[in-house]
Write a protein that holds these residues in place. Structure first.
Motif, PDB file in Angstrom:
ATOM      1  N   CYS A 157       0.813  -1.213   0.000  1.00  0.00           N
ATOM      2  CA  CYS A 157       0.000   0.000   0.000  1.00  0.00           C
ATOM      3  C   CYS A 157       0.846   1.263   0.000  1.00  0.00           C
ATOM      4  CB  CYS A 157      -0.905   0.028   1.227  1.00  0.00           C
ATOM      5  SG  CYS A 157       0.005   0.292   2.771  1.00  0.00           S
ATOM      6  N   CYS A 158       2.104   1.146   0.383  1.00  0.00           N
ATOM      7  CA  CYS A 158       2.953   2.300   0.709  1.00  0.00           C
ATOM      8  C   CYS A 158       3.503   2.972  -0.547  1.00  0.00           C
ATOM      9  CB  CYS A 158       4.087   1.827   1.615  1.00  0.00           C
ATOM     10  SG  CYS A 158       5.334   3.077   1.935  1.00  0.00           S
ATOM     11  N   ILE A 159       3.211   4.259  -0.710  1.00  0.00           N
ATOM     12  CA  ILE A 159       3.685   4.991  -1.887  1.00  0.00           C
ATOM     13  C   ILE A 159       5.205   5.105  -1.889  1.00  0.00           C
ATOM     14  CG2 ILE A 159       3.517   7.291  -0.839  1.00  0.00           C
ATOM     15  CD1 ILE A 159       2.569   6.346  -4.465  1.00  0.00           C
ATOM     16  N   ASN A 160       5.816   5.209  -0.709  1.00  0.00           N
ATOM     17  CA  ASN A 160       7.281   5.289  -0.635  1.00  0.00           C
ATOM     18  C   ASN A 160       7.921   3.982  -1.090  1.00  0.00           C
ATOM     19  OD1 ASN A 160       5.978   6.658   2.035  1.00  0.00           O
ATOM     20  ND2 ASN A 160       7.445   8.013   1.042  1.00  0.00           N
ATOM     21  N   CYS A 161       7.255   2.859  -0.771  1.00  0.00           N
ATOM     22  CA  CYS A 161       7.748   1.558  -1.243  1.00  0.00           C
ATOM     23  C   CYS A 161       7.657   1.465  -2.762  1.00  0.00           C
ATOM     24  CB  CYS A 161       6.954   0.426  -0.603  1.00  0.00           C
ATOM     25  SG  CYS A 161       7.102   0.345   1.197  1.00  0.00           S
TER      26      CYS A 161
ATOM     27  N   GLY B 119      13.981   4.497   3.941  1.00  0.00           N
ATOM     28  CA  GLY B 119      13.254   5.472   3.138  1.00  0.00           C
ATOM     29  C   GLY B 119      13.668   5.422   1.673  1.00  0.00           C
ATOM     30  N   GLU B 120      13.299   6.468   0.932  1.00  0.00           N
ATOM     31  CA  GLU B 120      13.580   6.516  -0.497  1.00  0.00           C
ATOM     32  C   GLU B 120      14.665   7.535  -0.808  1.00  0.00           C
ATOM     33  OE1 GLU B 120       9.268   7.976  -0.956  1.00  0.00           O
ATOM     34  OE2 GLU B 120      10.294   8.967  -2.597  1.00  0.00           O
ATOM     35  N   GLY B 121      15.160   7.481  -2.041  1.00  0.00           N
ATOM     36  CA  GLY B 121      16.147   8.467  -2.487  1.00  0.00           C
ATOM     37  C   GLY B 121      17.594   8.032  -2.338  1.00  0.00           C
ATOM     38  N   HIS B 122      17.847   6.708  -2.334  1.00  0.00           N
ATOM     39  CA  HIS B 122      19.219   6.218  -2.105  1.00  0.00           C
ATOM     40  C   HIS B 122      19.769   5.451  -3.313  1.00  0.00           C
ATOM     41  CE1 HIS B 122      18.669   7.314   2.102  1.00  0.00           C
ATOM     42  NE2 HIS B 122      17.584   6.561   2.151  1.00  0.00           N
ATOM     43  N   ARG B 123      19.249   5.691  -4.504  1.00  0.00           N
ATOM     44  CA  ARG B 123      19.631   4.848  -5.641  1.00  0.00           C
ATOM     45  C   ARG B 123      21.136   4.850  -5.890  1.00  0.00           C
ATOM     46  NH1 ARG B 123      17.269   5.142 -11.782  1.00  0.00           N
ATOM     47  NH2 ARG B 123      15.324   4.859 -10.620  1.00  0.00           N
TER      48      ARG B 123
ATOM     49  N   LEU C 112       6.579  16.526 -10.211  1.00  0.00           N
ATOM     50  CA  LEU C 112       5.462  16.009  -9.433  1.00  0.00           C
ATOM     51  C   LEU C 112       5.872  14.704  -8.749  1.00  0.00           C
ATOM     52  CD1 LEU C 112       2.618  16.513 -12.090  1.00  0.00           C
ATOM     53  CD2 LEU C 112       3.452  18.155 -10.401  1.00  0.00           C
ATOM     54  N   SER C 113       5.024  14.219  -7.844  1.00  0.00           N
ATOM     55  CA  SER C 113       5.324  12.987  -7.118  1.00  0.00           C
ATOM     56  C   SER C 113       4.072  12.112  -7.023  1.00  0.00           C
ATOM     57  CB  SER C 113       5.862  13.303  -5.717  1.00  0.00           C
ATOM     58  OG  SER C 113       6.206  12.108  -5.033  1.00  0.00           O
ATOM     59  N   SER C 114       3.947  11.170  -7.929  1.00  0.00           N
ATOM     60  CA  SER C 114       2.866  10.173  -7.944  1.00  0.00           C
ATOM     61  C   SER C 114       1.468  10.785  -7.862  1.00  0.00           C
ATOM     62  CB  SER C 114       3.054   9.156  -6.804  1.00  0.00           C
ATOM     63  OG  SER C 114       4.250   8.454  -6.958  1.00  0.00           O
ATOM     64  N   PRO C 115       1.071  11.554  -8.875  1.00  0.00           N
ATOM     65  CA  PRO C 115      -0.320  12.032  -8.895  1.00  0.00           C
ATOM     66  C   PRO C 115      -1.269  10.844  -9.053  1.00  0.00           C
ATOM     67  CG  PRO C 115       0.756  12.458 -10.998  1.00  0.00           C
ATOM     68  CD  PRO C 115       1.817  11.945 -10.079  1.00  0.00           C
ATOM     69  N   TRP C 116      -2.249  10.708  -8.151  1.00  0.00           N
ATOM     70  CA  TRP C 116      -3.090   9.510  -8.115  1.00  0.00           C
ATOM     71  C   TRP C 116      -4.505   9.751  -8.621  1.00  0.00           C
ATOM     72  CZ3 TRP C 116      -0.010   5.504  -6.906  1.00  0.00           C
ATOM     73  CH2 TRP C 116      -0.585   4.227  -6.839  1.00  0.00           C
ATOM     74  N   ASP C 117      -4.970  10.982  -8.511  1.00  0.00           N
ATOM     75  CA  ASP C 117      -6.301  11.300  -9.036  1.00  0.00           C
ATOM     76  C   ASP C 117      -6.302  12.746  -9.491  1.00  0.00           C
ATOM     77  OD1 ASP C 117      -8.859  10.824  -9.851  1.00  0.00           O
ATOM     78  OD2 ASP C 117      -9.745  10.710  -7.855  1.00  0.00           O
TER      79      ASP C 117
ATOM     80  N   LEU D 165      -9.454  24.972 -13.088  1.00  0.00           N
ATOM     81  CA  LEU D 165      -8.246  24.322 -12.582  1.00  0.00           C
ATOM     82  C   LEU D 165      -8.459  22.827 -12.481  1.00  0.00           C
ATOM     83  CD1 LEU D 165      -8.060  24.515  -8.735  1.00  0.00           C
ATOM     84  CD2 LEU D 165      -9.852  25.740  -9.934  1.00  0.00           C
ATOM     85  N   LEU D 166      -7.367  22.111 -12.345  1.00  0.00           N
ATOM     86  CA  LEU D 166      -7.396  20.687 -12.033  1.00  0.00           C
ATOM     87  C   LEU D 166      -6.944  20.511 -10.590  1.00  0.00           C
ATOM     88  CD1 LEU D 166      -5.754  19.088 -15.217  1.00  0.00           C
ATOM     89  CD2 LEU D 166      -8.185  19.369 -14.724  1.00  0.00           C
ATOM     90  N   LEU D 167      -7.746  19.794  -9.801  1.00  0.00           N
ATOM     91  CA  LEU D 167      -7.329  19.391  -8.460  1.00  0.00           C
ATOM     92  C   LEU D 167      -6.630  18.046  -8.568  1.00  0.00           C
ATOM     93  CD1 LEU D 167     -10.522  20.338  -6.426  1.00  0.00           C
ATOM     94  CD2 LEU D 167      -8.321  21.515  -6.359  1.00  0.00           C
ATOM     95  N   ILE D 168      -5.448  17.922  -7.967  1.00  0.00           N
ATOM     96  CA  ILE D 168      -4.628  16.721  -8.107  1.00  0.00           C
ATOM     97  C   ILE D 168      -4.354  16.124  -6.735  1.00  0.00           C
ATOM     98  CG2 ILE D 168      -2.447  15.783  -8.979  1.00  0.00           C
ATOM     99  CD1 ILE D 168      -2.267  18.352 -10.737  1.00  0.00           C
ATOM    100  N   ALA D 169      -4.691  14.840  -6.574  1.00  0.00           N
ATOM    101  CA  ALA D 169      -4.324  14.113  -5.354  1.00  0.00           C
ATOM    102  C   ALA D 169      -2.880  13.657  -5.514  1.00  0.00           C
ATOM    103  CB  ALA D 169      -5.253  12.923  -5.149  1.00  0.00           C
ATOM    104  N   MET D 170      -1.955  14.387  -4.896  1.00  0.00           N
ATOM    105  CA  MET D 170      -0.529  14.088  -5.032  1.00  0.00           C
ATOM    106  C   MET D 170      -0.128  13.111  -3.925  1.00  0.00           C
ATOM    107  SD  MET D 170       1.550  15.162  -7.414  1.00  0.00           S
ATOM    108  CE  MET D 170       1.075  16.821  -7.828  1.00  0.00           C
ATOM    109  N   ALA D 171      -0.305  11.819  -4.220  1.00  0.00           N
ATOM    110  CA  ALA D 171      -0.096  10.789  -3.203  1.00  0.00           C
ATOM    111  C   ALA D 171       1.338  10.776  -2.695  1.00  0.00           C
ATOM    112  CB  ALA D 171      -0.470   9.418  -3.768  1.00  0.00           C
ATOM    113  N   GLY D 172       2.298  11.031  -3.589  1.00  0.00           N
ATOM    114  CA  GLY D 172       3.702  10.925  -3.211  1.00  0.00           C
ATOM    115  C   GLY D 172       4.142  11.964  -2.205  1.00  0.00           C
ATOM    116  N   SER D 173       3.546  13.149  -2.235  1.00  0.00           N
ATOM    117  CA  SER D 173       3.922  14.199  -1.287  1.00  0.00           C
ATOM    118  C   SER D 173       2.848  14.430  -0.226  1.00  0.00           C
ATOM    119  CB  SER D 173       4.203  15.516  -2.025  1.00  0.00           C
ATOM    120  OG  SER D 173       3.037  15.978  -2.679  1.00  0.00           O
TER     121      SER D 173
END
Length: 787
Positions: A79-83, A170-174, A320-325, A344-352
Motif C-alpha cells: 500500500c505504501c507509496i514510498n515503497c 526510506g527513499e532516495g538512495h539509488r 510532481l510525485s505520484s499524482p493519483w487522481d 483548474l485541475l485538483l490533483i491528489a498528489m499521493a507521493g507528497s
C-alpha cells in the motif's frame, strides 16, 4: 541498538569523516567486515519455513541456494507509496547486476494492513507493479522484528557469508545503493556464487482483456478506463464496447497519436469537453488526451519523481510525485464586479501527501493568492504524512490521498485518504480540511483501520482508494478497497453504512453516471469493470447486483497486425469493397460483410473487428474496435458499425480485419473466418449555408402591404395575449403561488428545519466536532493553529 543499526552507524561515521571518496570508504569498511570474526548477532537469520514465495517455484534459503550471493532485502508493504517509489531503484540494480554476477534482490513483504497479509493479494500487487525479483510473504513480520526494522521501506544488504553490511531507510538512495553493491562485489569477488536461481517472473495476460484497471469515468455517454496494468486508457460506450485505445500498451512517457503515445500505470481521470485529463502516476505526469485531435500531450510534470512540497512552476517545469487522481473544477472568480470563471485541475498528489492545483486559467485563490495560467502548486497539506485536520489548508496533514470527488453545489471536495484510512472534506471556498469518517483523534495514528460501520471516527475503513459524490444528495460512496467493499457516507450525519455489493476484490475506482443512476466500479484485482444501479432514494439495506461489463480490447501496431489471421493463412479472405460516400458531419459508417445465406453468427463465441483509418498506405488514426451485429431478417449479413467520432485526421479508406465465428444450419458445423477488407471512403466537403442576399440599402426585400397587415395582426395578437395571459397568469399563478408556497414553505420547512437540523446538529455534531478538533485540529485561532 541492534547489530544492523550498529554496523550502519559505523559506515555513516566513516562517510562523514571523508566525503570526497565514498568508494574508498566503502571498500575499507567492507574489507574490515570481511576480515573480522562474524558474531552471531551480526549474521542474518534464515527465512522461516512454510512462507509463501512469489516469482520463484521454490523457497530461497540464506544457508542454501543464496549462500555466496550479495543479498539485497527490500522490506516493503504494497500500500505504501514510498515503497512504490524505490521499485525503479531496485529495477536499476537488477539491470546493472544479474544473479549470475552474484546479486539477488528479495522483497520481504511485511504487511501493514490485515488485507496485505493475504498471499493472493500480495501476488496481485507483485504482478501489478511488474516486480521481477523473488518476494516472500513474512506475514508475522518475523525477520522485520529480528533485524529491528522500523519503517517502510528499508533496504538491508547482506554479504556472501550472511553478515549484515548496511541498511538504507526510506527513499532516495539509488546512487548510494548502486555504488555500495558494486564495491561489495569487488571486495568479496573471491567468495561469490555465480550460479543462477529459479526465478519465474509474473503472469502473462492477454492484451484483449483488462489488467488491474484502477480508475473509471462515466461521462457524456462514454466510459473511460485507466487500464493501469497495460499502461493505457480505454474509451468505451457505457455498455463496454471499445471505441478507442490510447497508448501502445508499453510503459513510457511518449506524447503523440493514440497509437504511438504511452503511459506508465495511469490512474485518475476527468473530462472537460473533448479533453480527458489523466493522472499518469508512475510517470509523475499529468497528461491530456484530446479526442478531437486524436493525440496525447503532457501538460504538467517533468517525467521524474520530485520532492517539492510547494510547487509554483509552470507545466513541464514543475516536478510532481505520484499524482493519483485528478478532477476538473470551475468556479467564479473572487474578483469584485467580474463574472468570469476560473478553471483548474485538483490533483491528489499521493507521493507528497498533498492536494495540488494545475491552473488552466489565471486563478485568484485563497488568502488573496494569484496564480498564472499553467502554474502547478500545492494548495492543501504540509507534506507531513498525518491525519491532521485544520482550518488553514497548508497546515493540514494528509496521508497518501488517492481519490477525489467534487460537490460543485456545496463547493466541497471529498478526499479518500488511503494511508490514514479516512475520508476528509475540503472546503473549496476557504481551504478548511475536516475529518468526515474513519481514523483516530491522534493525528499521528495511521493504524486506526478496520471494518466497522458507525459515525465519524467510530467508523473504521481499510485503505480507501476512491470516493464518489452522488449529485443532488447528501451521500458519497466510498471505495473501501482493502475491505473489498463499498460504503455509504451521509455527509450531514457522518454515518457510514456498508452497501450490499458482493464479489469485489480491492476495488480502486468509482464513477456515477447520473442519467442512468449507474455506479461504475473498477474492480481492480478481478480485472474488470462492474456496474451497479443505485435506486432513488438510496437504501443501504437493499442488496445491489453488480453486473460485469464485457470489454474486449484489440491492440494493433499497424494495419498489418494480423490479429485475426490464422497461423498458416488457410482461412483468410481478402476483399476490396465498393466506395462508400459519407456526409461531412457523419460520425459513423456501416460496412457490411455477407456470409453464405444458410449461415449466421454464433452466440457461443464473440466475433470482433478492428478498423484503422488510412490515408494512402499510412495510418491516419488509432484502431477502432467493435463487434459485428446482424438483423433477424438477414442473419447472414454482418454489419460493422464503425465509430468515427474520435477521428480527427482526414482519411481515404478503412483497413478492416474481421474475425467471424458462424454456423451452418444445414451441415450443423461451425467455422471461423478471417477477413481483410479494404473499404474506400469519400467524405463530402463541408459547405456552409449561404446568407440571405442583402440589397444596397442594407435591408432585405421591401415589405409589401400584405406583410404590413400581418405585422399589425401580430402586434394586436401580442398585446391582446399579453393582457389576457400575462397579467392573468401573474395574478393567478404568481401571487397565489407566493402566498401558498413561499410563505407556507418558509414556516413549514425553513423554521422547522432550523430547529430540527441546526440545533440538533449543533448539540450532536457540533460538540463532537469541537472535541475532535481540540485534539486533532487545534484551535482555529492563528496563534494556536495546530493544538
Amino acid at each position: 541498538m541492534t547489530a544492523l543499526e550498529r554496523v550502519s552507524l559505523q559506515l555513516l561515521n566513516a562517510l562523514q569523516a571523508e566525503v570526497t571518496d565514498k568508494r574508498r570508504i566503502y571498500k575499507e569498511f567492507l574489507q574490515k567486515c570481511k576480515n573480522s570474526t562474524i558474531l552471531p548477532e551480526s549474521q542474518c537469520s534464515n527465512f522461516k519455513e512454510g512462507l509463501y514465495w512469489i516469482n520463484t517455484p521454490e523457497p530461497l534459503s540464506l544457508n542454501g541456494n543464496l549462500k555466496g550471493k550479495v543479498i539485497v532485502l527490500d522490506f516493503w508493504t504494497y500500500c505504501c507509496i514510498n515503497c512504490m517509489h524505490i521499485l525503479p531503484d531496485l529495477h536499476a540494480l537488477e539491470q546493472k547486476f544479474s544473479i549470475e554476477d552474484g546479486v539477488v534482490v528479495i522483497g520481504v513483504h511485511s504487511g501493514k494492513f490485515p488485507n496485505e497479509k493475504v498471499d493472493e493479494n500480495i501476488a496481485n500487487a507483485v504482478h501489478r507493479y511488474g516486480m521481477s525479483h523473488a518476494v516472500v510473504n513474512d506475514r508475522d513480520m518475523t525477520m522485520w522484528f529480528e533485524l529491528g526494522i522500523q519503517c517502510w521501506p528499508t533496504i538491508v544488504i547482506i554479504g556472501p557469508d550472511g553478515q549484515l553490511l548496511n541498511q538504507y531507510v526510506g527513499e532516495g538512495h539509488r546512487q548510494a545503493l548502486l555504488e555500495f553493491v558494486e564495491c561489495t562485489l569487488e571486495v568479496y569477488a573471491d567468495t561469490l556464487n555465480h550460479n543462477s536461481l529459479p526465478i519465474a517472473i509474473g503472469q502473462s495476460v492477454s492484451p484483449s482483456s483488462l489488467f488491474y484497471p484502477t480508475k473509471v469515468l462515466a461521462q457524456d455517454n462514454e466510459l473511460i478506463i485507466s487500464d493501469s496494468g497495460h499502461h493505457r486508457v480505454i474509451i468505451c460506450t457505457l455498455n463496454g464496447n471499445v471505441k478507442a485505445v490510447v497508448g501502445t500498451g508499453e510503459a513510457g512517457t511518449s506524447d503523440g497519436s493514440f497509437i504511438n503515445s504511452s503511459f506508465r500505470a495511469p490512474q485518475g481521470l476527468c473530462r472537460q469537453g473533448q479533453v480527458i485529463y489523466v493522472a499518469d502516476s508512475d510517470a509523475h505526469l499529468i497528461r491530456a488526451i484530446d479526442t478531437s485531435k486524436g493525440n496525447v500531450s503532457t501538460i504538467a510534470g517533468a517525467g521524474i519523481q520530485g520532492d517539492d512540497k510547494d510547487g509554483g512552476k509552470k507545466g513541464q517545469l514543475q516536478v510532481l510525485s505520484s499524482p493519483w487522481d485528478v478532477k476538473f473544477y470551475q468556479r467564479k472568480t473572487s474578483l469584485a464586479d467580474c463574472d468570469e470563471s476560473e478553471e483548474l485541475l485538483l490533483i491528489a498528489m499521493a507521493g507528497s501527501h498533498q492536494i495540488w492545483a494545475l491552473c488552466l486559467t489565471q486563478l485568484h485563490w485563497w488568502k488573496g493568492k494569484v496564480y498564472d495560467e499553467d502554474t502547478c502548486a500545492a494548495i492543501v497539506g504540509s507534506g507531513a504524512e498525518e491525519n491532521r485536520n485544520n482550518s488553514y489548508p497548508m497546515k493540514a496533514g494528509l496521508a497518501q490521498p488517492s481519490g477525489l470527488s467534487i460537490d460543485s453545489v456545496g463547493e466541497l471536495c471529498y478526499i479518500a485518504d488511503s494511508e490514514s484510512s479516512t475520508i476528509r472534506q475540503l472546503s473549496l471556498a476557504d481551504g478548511k480540511v475536516k475529518g468526515m469518517a474513519g481514523g483516530a483523534l491522534d493525528p499521528k495514528d495511521l493504524f486506526a483501520y478496520g471494518d466497522v460501520d458507525g459515525k465519524g471516527v467510530t467508523a473504521k475503513l481499510q485503505h480507501p482508494l476512491d470516493i464518489c459524490h452522488i449529485p443532488n444528495s447528501d451521500h458519497v460512496v466510498i471505495c473501501d478497497s482493502y475491505n473489498h467493499k463499498l460504503k455509504l457516507l451521509d455527509t450531514k450525519t457522518r454515518e457510514v453504512t456498508t452497501l450490499l455489493v458482493c464479489g469485489l476484490n480491492e476495488p480502486g475506482g468509482l464513477s456515477f453516471h447520473e442519467p442512468s443512476r449507474s455506479l461504475y466500479i473498477a474492480d481492480t484485482n478481478n480485472h474488470c469493470i462492474k456496474r451497479v444501479h443505485l435506486p432513488d432514494p438510496l437504501d443501504p439495506l437493499l442488496s445491489l447486483t453488480a453486473e460485469k461489463l464485457s470489454i474486449h480490447v484489440v491492440m494493433a501496431e499497424s494495419p498489418q497486425s494480423l490479429f485475426t489471421s490464422d497461423k498458416f493463412r488457410r482461412s483468410v479472405v481478402k476483399t476490396t469493397n465498393e466506395l462508400i460516400k459519407i456526409g461531412a458531419c457523419d460520425t459513423s459508417v456501416t460496412v457490411q460483410f455477407k456470409l453464405a445465406e444458410d449461415c449466421e453468427m454464433t452466440d457461443e463465441v464473440e466475433s470482433a473487428f478492428l478498423a484503422i483509418p488510412m490515408e494512402g498506405s499510412t495510418p491516419a488514426g488509432g484502431p477502432i474496435c467493435g463487434t459485428p451485429t446482424t438483423s433477424a431478417a438477414a442473419p447472414h449479413i454482418l454489419d460493422l458499425n464503425i465509430d468515427l467520432s474520435l477521428q480527427a485526421e482526414p482519411f481515404s479508406s478503412l483497413s478492416i480485419e474481421l474475425l467471424a465465428y458462424f454456423c451452418n444450419a444445414k451441415s450443423r458445423t461451425c467455422k471461423r473466418k478471417c477477413v481483410r477488407i479494404m473499404q474506400p471512403i469519400e467524405r463530402e466537403e463541408y459547405v456552409p449555408e449561404e446568407q440571405e442576399p442583402v440589397n444596397e440599402e442594407g435591408m432585405g426585400e421591401e415589405i409589401g402591404e400584405e406583410q404590413v397587415d400581418n405585422l399589425e395582426d401580430g402586434m394586436n395578437d401580442g398585446i391582446e395575449d399579453g393582457n389576457d395571459d400575462g397579467i392573468e397568469d401573474g395574478n393567478d399563478d404568481g401571487i397565489e403561488d407566493g402566498n401558498d408556497d413561499g410563505i407556507e414553505d418558509g414556516n413549514d420547512d425553513g423554521i422547522e428545519d432550523g430547529n430540527d437540523d441546526c440545533i440538533e446538529d449543533g448539540n450532536d455534531d457540533g460538540m463532537n466536532d469541537g472535541m475532535e478538533d481540540e485534539m486533532n485540529d487545534g484551535m482555529d485561532d492563528e496563534e494556536n493553529v495546530d493544538g
